[in-house]
Design a protein around this motif. Structure first.
Motif, short mmCIF file in Angstrom:
data_model
loop_
_atom_site.label_atom_id
_atom_site.label_comp_id
_atom_site.label_asym_id
_atom_site.label_seq_id
_atom_site.Cartn_x
_atom_site.Cartn_y
_atom_site.Cartn_z
N GLN A 97 47.89 -11.97 -88.92
CA GLN A 97 47.30 -13.29 -88.80
C GLN A 97 48.36 -14.38 -88.61
O GLN A 97 48.29 -15.16 -87.66
N LEU A 98 49.33 -14.43 -89.50
CA LEU A 98 50.35 -15.47 -89.41
C LEU A 98 51.27 -15.27 -88.21
O LEU A 98 51.53 -16.22 -87.47
N PRO A 99 51.77 -14.06 -87.96
CA PRO A 99 52.54 -13.86 -86.72
C PRO A 99 51.74 -14.23 -85.48
O PRO A 99 52.29 -14.75 -84.51
N GLY A 100 50.42 -13.98 -85.52
CA GLY A 100 49.59 -14.35 -84.38
C GLY A 100 49.62 -15.84 -84.12
O GLY A 100 49.72 -16.29 -82.97
N GLY A 101 49.57 -16.64 -85.17
CA GLY A 101 49.63 -18.09 -85.02
C GLY A 101 50.96 -18.55 -84.47
O GLY A 101 51.04 -19.45 -83.62
N VAL A 102 52.03 -17.93 -84.93
CA VAL A 102 53.37 -18.31 -84.50
C VAL A 102 53.63 -17.89 -83.05
O VAL A 102 54.24 -18.61 -82.27
N CYS A 104 51.56 -17.66 -80.63
CA CYS A 104 50.73 -18.32 -79.61
C CYS A 104 51.58 -19.10 -78.61
O CYS A 104 51.36 -19.04 -77.40
N GLY A 105 52.55 -19.83 -79.12
CA GLY A 105 53.38 -20.66 -78.26
C GLY A 105 54.35 -19.85 -77.43
O GLY A 105 54.72 -20.25 -76.34
N LYS A 110 46.20 -17.06 -74.33
CA LYS A 110 45.40 -16.22 -73.45
C LYS A 110 45.74 -14.75 -73.64
O LYS A 110 44.85 -13.91 -73.85
N TRP A 111 47.01 -14.41 -73.56
CA TRP A 111 47.40 -13.01 -73.62
C TRP A 111 47.35 -12.47 -75.04
O TRP A 111 47.10 -11.28 -75.25
N LEU A 112 47.56 -13.32 -76.02
CA LEU A 112 47.48 -12.87 -77.40
C LEU A 112 46.04 -12.54 -77.77
O LEU A 112 45.77 -11.50 -78.39
N PHE A 113 45.11 -13.40 -77.39
CA PHE A 113 43.69 -13.16 -77.68
C PHE A 113 43.18 -11.95 -76.90
O PHE A 113 42.57 -11.03 -77.47
N GLY A 114 43.44 -11.94 -75.60
CA GLY A 114 42.98 -10.82 -74.78
C GLY A 114 43.58 -9.50 -75.19
O GLY A 114 42.88 -8.48 -75.28
N GLY A 115 44.88 -9.52 -75.49
CA GLY A 115 45.54 -8.28 -75.92
C GLY A 115 45.02 -7.78 -77.24
O GLY A 115 44.89 -6.57 -77.45
N GLY A 116 44.71 -8.71 -78.16
CA GLY A 116 44.16 -8.31 -79.45
C GLY A 116 42.83 -7.60 -79.32
O GLY A 116 42.57 -6.59 -79.97
N PHE A 481 60.27 -21.74 -84.11
CA PHE A 481 59.29 -20.77 -84.58
C PHE A 481 58.01 -20.82 -83.74
O PHE A 481 57.30 -19.86 -83.61
N TYR A 482 57.70 -21.98 -83.16
CA TYR A 482 56.41 -22.16 -82.51
C TYR A 482 56.56 -23.18 -81.40
O TYR A 482 56.95 -24.30 -81.64
#
Length: 487
Positions: A97-102, A104-105, A110-116, A481-482
């Motif tokens: 969850q936290l790495p996902g937020g970091v 994003c930038g 797009k690719w983080l959501f689709g890949g997940g 970090f972001y």
């Protein structure tokens, strides 16, 4: 002839909605399928004698031969083992969850959501094979699924902050979040039908269906979704201007996240606690209600799956209606945004708590219990315009990071609630044991609702805008970090 223009933020919203819907069909499907996967004969027969469990006055709800209605292999998993399997997903889910937020930038929402979504649904295809290998294999696949899906919600929160005008924020956020209840509505009855179907091969077919749908959705997402409105080649100048003029300005400066300020913020902890309270109950209902309907109310698999979907249908209706009124109320300036969020969140947590106490009082009145569950979920729909959108209110620039933090901590509830249910019911699926479960759920709702009502704030926080932090971080540009997406 003038061509019809489809708003690109609408396309983004619809695609994101279906992405959330698909991953939630996989969650509810596991809860329904496990009822069919388990050899329940061991629980109901002792030395050839039928042991009455749950509500004895409701045995007529069951079919004559419950085992024959479930198609596919059977496994001897007791209630504790089932709790471990159902909760194992969240061990992976909270980690990313936290790495996902970091990320994003760095990688783009797009690719983080689709890949997940792709990772989660691809692994889902392997569950029938893993089940034949044993509990450890199933739990391992579930953990890996959680790792993939943990990226999705921080990513979509970040994407919403890119695409949503502020007076449409509640609606856009809620429409996308409606993938959660509607995924449950769609997934539950389909799972029940396939689990009892000879033609499609029983419960394994449910995993193949939803896994394949996720892979197909990913192809559409790759083609039609874009990171920001500015990067979309087909967006109109009018729509782009509307979005840009009605959202908080974002900095293009590479800066570090104000971690200390975030974790020392009392309003931030109010969102975390509110999120946890909602998740504890929601995930308990999501994962354990099919088992409750089978063992206590004795519904067959098809009726079970239909009734499991009903509370989420009414929740989806209420969430959509309330989000519209919340946006209109905010636009009217009649109430402060914090007041609006607190009213919505208080109704969304306190009302279901009272419904849980009502279920305890209802005893074995199945119709009353189902009505109370539906009422609880209808009123719970208010939270989508409460804590759920407060992440973006407090910090449009760090929305993905905030959601990563709160979702990571809140989803420990997904580990706790199925395990608590499994431990409480280990000595028998009795009405008394389930009353204890509902009482605990009610207490969690009330405590977490109070904390949010007292300490929450939906105003942009002093640390909430990257532009305001850039001046503080001029000397720290090597610690990135972001990073906001480059426009």
């Amino acid at each position: 002839m003038k061509m019809c223009y489809i708003p690109k933020r609408g396309i983004f919203t619809v695609l994101a909605f279906f992405g959330i819907l698909i991953i939630y069909t996989t969650r509810v499907n596991m809860s329904v399928a496990i009822v069919a996967m388990v050899n329940s004969t061991q629980d109901t027969l002792v030395n050839g004698t039928h042991i009455v469990a749950g509500c004895p006055n409701l045995w007529h709800n069951e079919t004559q031969s419950n085992e024959n209605e479930f198609k596919g292999a059977k496994y001897k998993w007791n209630s504790e083992t089932q709790g471990i399997i159902l909760s194992s997903f969240y061990y992976g889910y909270v980690v990313t969850q936290l790495p996902g937020g970091v990320l994003c930038g760095k990688l783009g929402a797009k690719w983080l959501f689709g890949g997940g979504v792709l990772i989660t649904t691809s692994l889902y295809l392997l569950i029938p094979l893993a089940a034949s290998w044993g509990v450890i294999a199933v739990a391992a696949i579930r953990i890996l699924e959680g790792l993939g899906e943990g990226l999705t919600f921080p990513a979509i929160a970040h994407a919403i902050s890119n695409w949503s005008p502020k007076f449409e924020r509640s609606r856009m956020s809620t429409i996308i979040s409606l993938g959660i209840p509607i995924g449950n509505i769609v997934g539950s009855p389909i799972s029940g039908f396939l689990c009892s179907s000879d033609q499609f091969g029983g419960w394994p077919s449910t995993f193949y269906l939803f896994g394949t749908l996720g892979c197909a959705w990913f192809l559409l997402w790759c083609i039609l979704a874009y990171e920001t409105p500015e990067s979309h080649p087909g967006i109109s100048k009018t729509e782009l201007k509307h979005i840009q003029l009605n959202k908080s300005e974002k900095t293009k400066t590479d800066i570090s996240i104000p971690w200390k300020d975030i974790f020392l913020s009392l309003p931030m902890w109010a969102v975390i606690i509110g999120h946890f309270g909602h998740n504890y109950a929601f995930l308990m209902f999501l994962t354990m209600m099919p088992t409750y309907f089978k063992t206590i109310l004795h519904f067959d698999i098809k009726t079970n799956s239909l009734l499991s979907a009903l509370p989420y249908a009414v929740q989806g209706i209420s969430a959509l209606l309330i989000s519209y009124f919340a946006d209109k109320l905010r636009e009217s300036n009649k109430l402060k945004v914090t007041t609006i969020r607190k009213i919505c969140n208080t109704i969304g947590l306190f009302s279901p708590a009272l419904c849980c106490l009502g279920i305890i009082a209802a005893g074995c009145e199945a119709q009353v219990i189902i009505a109370l569950l539906c009422l609880a979920m209808f009123l719970n729909g208010f939270v989508y315009s409460g804590f759920n959108v407060t992440h973006i209110d407090m910090s449009p620039d760090y929305a993905g990071v905030l959601f990563g933090i709160t979702n990571s901590l809140a989803n420990t509830a997904g580990i706790l609630s199925p395990m608590i249910v499994g431990l409480i019911t280990a000595n028998g699926e009795s009405v008394e044991n389930w009353n204890t479960i509902f009482f605990i759920t009610s207490a969690v709702y009330i405590v977490c609702g109070l904390f949010y009502a007292i300490f929450a704030s939906a105003e942009v926080q002093p640390w909430g805008l990257a532009s305001s932090n850039a001046r503080k971080d001029d000397q720290k540009k090597d610690k990135i970090f972001y990073i906001e997406p480059t426009i």
